[in-house]
Write a protein that holds these residues in place. Structure first.
Motif, PDB file in Angstrom:
ATOM      1  N   GLY A   1       0.815  -1.212   0.000  1.00 20.09           N
ATOM      2  CA  GLY A   1       0.000   0.000   0.000  1.00 20.09           C
ATOM      3  C   GLY A   1       0.849   1.263   0.000  1.00 20.09           C
ATOM      4  N   ASN A   2       0.357   2.295   0.706  1.00 19.84           N
ATOM      5  CA  ASN A   2       1.031   3.595   0.680  1.00 19.84           C
ATOM      6  C   ASN A   2       2.368   3.557   1.411  1.00 19.84           C
ATOM      7  OD1 ASN A   2       1.631   6.336   0.440  1.00 19.84           O
ATOM      8  ND2 ASN A   2       0.471   6.864   2.278  1.00 19.84           N
ATOM      9  N   THR A   3       3.414   3.844   0.685  1.00 18.51           N
ATOM     10  CA  THR A   3       4.740   3.918   1.297  1.00 18.51           C
ATOM     11  C   THR A   3       5.290   5.344   1.207  1.00 18.51           C
ATOM     12  OG1 THR A   3       5.617   3.181  -0.820  1.00 18.51           O
ATOM     13  CG2 THR A   3       5.405   1.520   0.900  1.00 18.51           C
ATOM     14  N   HIS A   4       5.250   5.924  -0.002  1.00 20.19           N
ATOM     15  CA  HIS A   4       6.019   7.141  -0.256  1.00 20.19           C
ATOM     16  C   HIS A   4       5.210   8.299  -0.820  1.00 20.19           C
ATOM     17  CE1 HIS A   4       9.745   4.410  -0.345  1.00 20.19           C
ATOM     18  NE2 HIS A   4       9.898   5.239   0.651  1.00 20.19           N
ATOM     19  N   PHE A   5       3.888   8.308  -0.637  1.00 19.87           N
ATOM     20  CA  PHE A   5       3.099   9.364  -1.278  1.00 19.87           C
ATOM     21  C   PHE A   5       3.565  10.761  -0.857  1.00 19.87           C
ATOM     22  CE2 PHE A   5      -0.525  12.173  -1.853  1.00 19.87           C
ATOM     23  CZ  PHE A   5      -0.839  11.925  -3.181  1.00 19.87           C
ATOM     24  N   GLY A   6       3.617  10.990   0.442  1.00 15.54           N
ATOM     25  CA  GLY A   6       4.026  12.310   0.931  1.00 15.54           C
ATOM     26  C   GLY A   6       5.445  12.655   0.523  1.00 15.54           C
ATOM     27  N   ALA A   7       6.327  11.673   0.596  1.00 18.72           N
ATOM     28  CA  ALA A   7       7.724  11.914   0.214  1.00 18.72           C
ATOM     29  C   ALA A   7       7.816  12.263  -1.268  1.00 18.72           C
ATOM     30  CB  ALA A   7       8.570  10.679   0.539  1.00 18.72           C
ATOM     31  N   LEU A   8       7.028  11.593  -2.107  1.00 19.92           N
ATOM     32  CA  LEU A   8       7.079  11.858  -3.553  1.00 19.92           C
ATOM     33  C   LEU A   8       6.554  13.248  -3.883  1.00 19.92           C
ATOM     34  CD1 LEU A   8       5.982   8.349  -4.826  1.00 19.92           C
ATOM     35  CD2 LEU A   8       8.221   9.414  -5.184  1.00 19.92           C
TER      36      LEU A   8
END
Lengths: 300, 300
Positions: free
Chosen positions: A88-95
């Motif tokens: 699932g969500n791992t890096h959305f904010g980082a990206l």
């Protein structure tokens, strides 16, 4: 510094951030979540490489103004991330942070002047369009991001959201200005990456001045705690409310003020993991800070 | 499957291999060596991406015969690795295996038939030239590899070695046939990647059939122990002699035969770390096996 150097710096930033431990409440090399493991983060960092490279290549060709496609690049990076791992969500904010920085790094030479990189990244975000907003909204359900309930601007559970955004005519930058009131990442994006660049400097100093052993890991962990002590984490606030996010902030502050003692940090980590409290936005900003530090020549 | 898919599979293989723990005697997410840390391995895996991608791109264009430049690609991958981290040799043996596999993966579609990939990789190694040998010899001092003393073919401490190699007219394949008598990696390269492909199948089966939790980590650790129980590790034999490498092999065999119990594996790990016994060649082959498994569709 070519587009592969930019992509490698971004990828290594994601890997060093997720590997750092003990990092209270988040996935690290010693902690998995129930559905999302450390290995999922490794695979996600691997998956996004081609998109980070393309972001840099577009930035290199970019003359300013519209058309660099930040929203599309974030959506594609999220698609790559979830195609390569099942957590699932791992890096959305980082990206969200890394993509405009990669565009900026492609168009300027950050090893010459970090100030130029910062201004260029700001310019990239300011020049986003309504299409960037639409693309980003398309990425939300793919990333399986938990969205703040009751915030109409971020009601992205169906295609209606996309139609509304397009009808509103608001650019991504304008939407981020609204969400900046409650979201750390949005605030960072519209505020000229202030924390990202400040923590990049801190990380470089700490890593330079520490003993060789465990220097990178400890610098990342300490930067994470310091940032957590400064700002209430958005992820925590969305899941548990303002009171909890404030108490997490205050606890981090106590630990920082008493010198980030390993025992206290580990205890804090265990507590947050047990409660499911994960300060994800704080981790995202530290990943972005590592990216800027690596672009500026930091090496392990 | 394009060249970025090949590069990502190779990179993720390196990351999953080094992250697996407890992995007796080697660097893992829980063990650093004195001079080479886990973070150095992360940075090295990041660094080699562009070279793995180019290997795949060359393989895609390759019609067979000479000229694919395996030696040059390995040398450049080693140069990238040491430019991005200060821990010395991290991936030399793994790159010797990964580069020809990446070339082969670029020229065939491994998701269709793993047998084709294996035959193509074998063909890539068979078609190496004296220039590939020269390039590889140039890579040795850069990688800071410890070379077996008293083996004239591998006396690479000065440029004399390169001149001698060129004068001998021996191809890389012919040289590897000589070193195959005592070196696991050379044996793998001239023997058609037999262990690599066998362990790729084992890894896929184990990961498919295990509980979700820790399945990738445990599969990698168990594969590593199984291979260590089958063959005396070259790294160990070079540093400590045949008696020690055989006793390490036998101890691994006992642990595998009693079901890879966590306590026993951890105890073995502590002992080897304390003695400085690191079965690096075994780890390199497991990295190559992970690469093949990922090329064949394995996902975390």
């Amino acid at each position: 510094m070519n587009e592969d150097d930019v992509a490698r710096s971004g990828q290594l930033a994601l890997l060093l951030e997720v590997s750092a431990y003990p990092k209270p409440g988040n996935v690290s090399r010693t902690h998995d979540f129930a559905e999302t493991s450390y290995e999922h983060f490794l695979a996600s960092a691997v998956a996004v490489y081609p998109v980070l490279r393309e972001a840099a290549a577009r930035g290199f060709a970019w003359k300013g103004g519209g058309g660099v496609g930040v929203g599309e690049l974030v959506r594609r990076a999220v698609e790559e991330s979830v195609a390569w791992q099942s957590g699932g969500n791992t890096h959305f904010g980082a990206l969200l942070l890394l993509v405009p920085l990669a565009v900026a790094a492609g168009s300027y030479k950050p090893d010459l002047d970090p100030g130029l990189l910062k201004r260029r990244a700001e310019e990239v975000v300011q020049n986003t369009s309504v299409e960037d907003a639409v693309e980003l909204y398309r990425a939300f359900p793919k990333a399986k991001v938990k969205v703040r309930a009751g915030v109409p601007e971020f009601d992205l559970t169906d295609a209606g959201g996309v139609r509304e955004i397009r009808a509103s005519g608001k650019s991504l930058h304008e939407i981020l200005e609204i969400s900046a009131s409650y979201d750390l990442i949005s605030r960072e994006l519209v505020g000229g990456f202030e924390k990202t660049f400040r923590y990049a400097e801190l990380l470089k100093d700490w890593i330079k001045n520490k003993d060789k052993e465990r220097r990178v890991n400890d610098a990342v962990t300490n930067a994470y705690l310091r940032l957590l002590s400064e700002e209430r984490d958005t992820f925590v606030e969305m899941k548990f409310g303002a009171e909890k996010s404030e108490s997490v902030r205050r606890r981090a502050e106590e630990i920082v003020n008493s010198g980030c003692k390993r025992g206290e940090v580990e205890e804090f980590d265990e507590e947050l993991i047990k409660e499911g409290v994960n300060p994800g936005s704080t981790a995202d900003i530290i990943a972005a800070a590592l990216f800027v530090a690596l672009l500026g020549g930091l090496r392990v």
